[in-house]
Scaffold this active site. Structure first.
Site, PDB file in Angstrom:
ATOM      1  CG  ASP A 176       7.155  -2.903 -10.102  1.00 14.79           C
ATOM      2  OD1 ASP A 176       6.950  -2.318 -11.191  1.00 14.79           O
ATOM      3  OD2 ASP A 176       6.424  -2.748  -9.107  1.00 14.79           O
ATOM      4  CD  GLU A 184       6.104   0.402 -13.102  1.00 13.70           C
ATOM      5  OE1 GLU A 184       5.899  -0.730 -12.664  1.00 13.70           O
ATOM      6  OE2 GLU A 184       6.712   1.284 -12.449  1.00 13.70           O
TER       7      GLU A 184
END
Length: 110
Positions: A4, A61
């Site tokens: 992430d 994202e």
């Protein structure tokens, strides 16, 4: 396994060598200015290319605009997430929102 916030903080390129990674998620700081012709555009295209060459799924994202969505789609980004699709949703309402988003996304891509 996914990394992430790839490209910032502790998300090192070395993790791609030593961990059994399947997916990387490009941090939103790179997506925010992707349309401005900044270095972020080149960073994102390089991350997507690297991920594809390593057989990884790549997620962008922080997508907030249709222009970002279209550009990332042209870049062959595998997955896209962000406020463009939805603000955070409580668990008990996610199924209805997901069905609605699938219909909208299908319409956009076809």
């Amino acid at each position: 396994m996914a990394i992430d916030d790839f490209g910032v903080s502790h998300a090192s390129l070395n993790y791609l060598r030593v961990l059994p990674v399947d997916k990387i998620k490009i941090d939103k700081v790179f997506i925010q200015n992707i349309m401005s012709g900044s270095k972020d555009y080149h960073i994102v295209t390089s991350i997507i290319s690297l991920a594809q060459k390593l057989g990884l799924v790549v997620t962008a994202e922080g997508v907030e605009t249709e222009e970002q969505l279209e550009l990332l789609t042209r870049m062959n980004c595998d997955e896209i997430q962000g406020f463009y699709f939805s603000k955070p949703v409580p668990h008990d309402t996610i199924e209805g929102v997901t069905k609605s988003l699938k219909k909208e996304l299908f319409t956009l891509l076809h």
